[in-house]
Enzyme design. Structure first.
Site, PDB file in Angstrom:
ATOM      1  N   CYS A 116       0.809  -1.223   0.000  1.00  0.00           N
ATOM      2  CA  CYS A 116       0.000   0.000   0.000  1.00  0.00           C
ATOM      3  C   CYS A 116       0.840   1.271   0.000  1.00  0.00           C
ATOM      4  CB  CYS A 116      -0.948   0.005   1.197  1.00  0.00           C
ATOM      5  SG  CYS A 116      -2.040  -1.432   1.251  1.00  0.00           S
ATOM      6  N   HIS A 244      -3.407   6.955   2.094  1.00  0.00           N
ATOM      7  CA  HIS A 244      -3.800   5.659   1.554  1.00  0.00           C
ATOM      8  C   HIS A 244      -5.259   5.412   1.885  1.00  0.00           C
ATOM      9  CE1 HIS A 244      -4.280   1.475   0.816  1.00  0.00           C
ATOM     10  NE2 HIS A 244      -4.197   1.116   2.083  1.00  0.00           N
ATOM     11  N   ASN A 274     -10.362  -0.115  -1.273  1.00  0.00           N
ATOM     12  CA  ASN A 274      -8.925  -0.125  -0.994  1.00  0.00           C
ATOM     13  C   ASN A 274      -8.208  -0.783  -2.176  1.00  0.00           C
ATOM     14  OD1 ASN A 274      -6.308  -0.787  -0.110  1.00  0.00           O
ATOM     15  ND2 ASN A 274      -6.967  -1.144   1.989  1.00  0.00           N
TER      16      ASN A 274
END
Length: 318
Positions: A116, A244, A274
């Site tokens: 990520c 993020h 996500n």
């Protein structure tokens, strides 16, 4: 003596798969309701790639659009970096193929896996290459197909993740437009989030959600302040915060802990889910597309996730 240049983001673009997946579609496949999904994650929809939308195809689409927005001739691109953690094939990396399909046969090319935090890591690498004169322009792509790695039996991950690709062109500039990266890792907690193998041999993403929440909300505020300090500004000087896009709860808590106005925080997770390494460039591209930002505004980027890895830097909007 090596001359040091400035670096900036000259273009940003996104590719979102055409298939939009709602909570109502996912709910019958798992054990939770649409209301639970939205209440727990803040996510209403996410994009899942079809059979034709592999990592290379999505990366090429985002990369080509980024070059157009940057008004950069592909012949002047010297390096291509693809941040991804969801390739099925272990080698070769996809960056050389992406560069070739875009029409960059001589571009340096490599993949980077910081999950990520992949895009923020890659952006730092691109900035360094430009500043040292090793490249005139660098194409940085975050691309993921996380839908290949989710398990209906695990609602904590099955309903969160989505697919997509975001790309940025990093170019030489007279003034600094990308601040120094502040990065780090906590490898002692490497098993908190990652791909695991089940008894039947299938591999899926597994996550200890409460620990990820506690770690990110406790650790990232300090990283945010240090990234601003490295850029020579304070947190109150930033115009936008692009973290993020893990889930809405983490974004909201980070916003509160940093004392930032919610209207200055980009929340793309509601519609995109996500997307791991793609989440920061997708959110940054969404900000640009919305018309809410203006060129030159200061944006704090913050990537964090599996590893555990993290990186943050302050950039100027293209």
């Amino acid at each position: 003596m090596t001359e040091i240049y400035g670096s900036r983001i000259s273009g940003i673009a996104a590719y979102r798969p055409s298939r939009l997946v709602s909570n109502e579609e996912l709910s019958p496949l798992t054990t939770v309701s649409p209301k639970w999904i939205e209440g727990r994650t803040g996510i209403k929809t996410r994009h899942h790639a079809n059979d034709q939308e592999d990592l290379v195809t999505m990366s090429v689409a985002a990369g080509e659009k980024a070059l157009v927005t940057a008004d950069v001739d592909p012949a002047e691109l010297d390096l291509t970096i693809v941040a991804t953690a969801t390739r099925r094939r272990r080698m070769p990396g996809i960056a050389p193929e992406v560069a070739s399909r875009i029409g960059l046969p001589n571009s340096g090319a490599y993949d980077l896996n910081a999950v990520c935090a992949g895009f923020t890591y890659s952006l730092a690498m691109a900035s360094n290459a430009v500043r040292l004169g090793e490249a005139r322009h660098v194409l940085v792509i975050g691309a993921e197909r996380t839908s290949d790695w989710i398990d209906p039996e695990d609602p904590d991950t099955f309903v969160i993740f989505g697919d997509g690709a975001g790309a940025a062109v990093v170019s030489r500039s007279q003034e600094p437009g990308i601040g120094p990266a502040v990065w780090g890792s906590d490898g002692a907690r490497h098993n908190v989030l990652g791909i695991t193998e089940k008894a039947d041999g299938r591999e899926y993403v597994a996550m200890n959600g409460p620990l990820v929440y506690k770690w990110s909300t406790a650790t990232m505020p300090d990283v945010a302040h240090r990234a601003c300090a490295a850029a020579g500004i304070s947190l109150r000087d930033i115009d936008w915060f692009v973290p993020h896009q893990a889930n809405n709860r983490i974004i909201k808590t980070l916003t509160e802990n940093l004392g930032l106005p919610p209207e200055r925080v980009v929340n793309d997770v509601v519609d995109t889910g996500n997307t791991s390494a793609a989440s920061v460039p997708l959110a940054l591209s969404r900000l640009r597309e919305s018309g809410r930002s203006t060129p030159g505004e200061k944006v704090l980027l913050l990537g964090f996730g599996a590893g555990l890895t993290y990186a943050g830097q302050v950039v100027r909007m293209p």
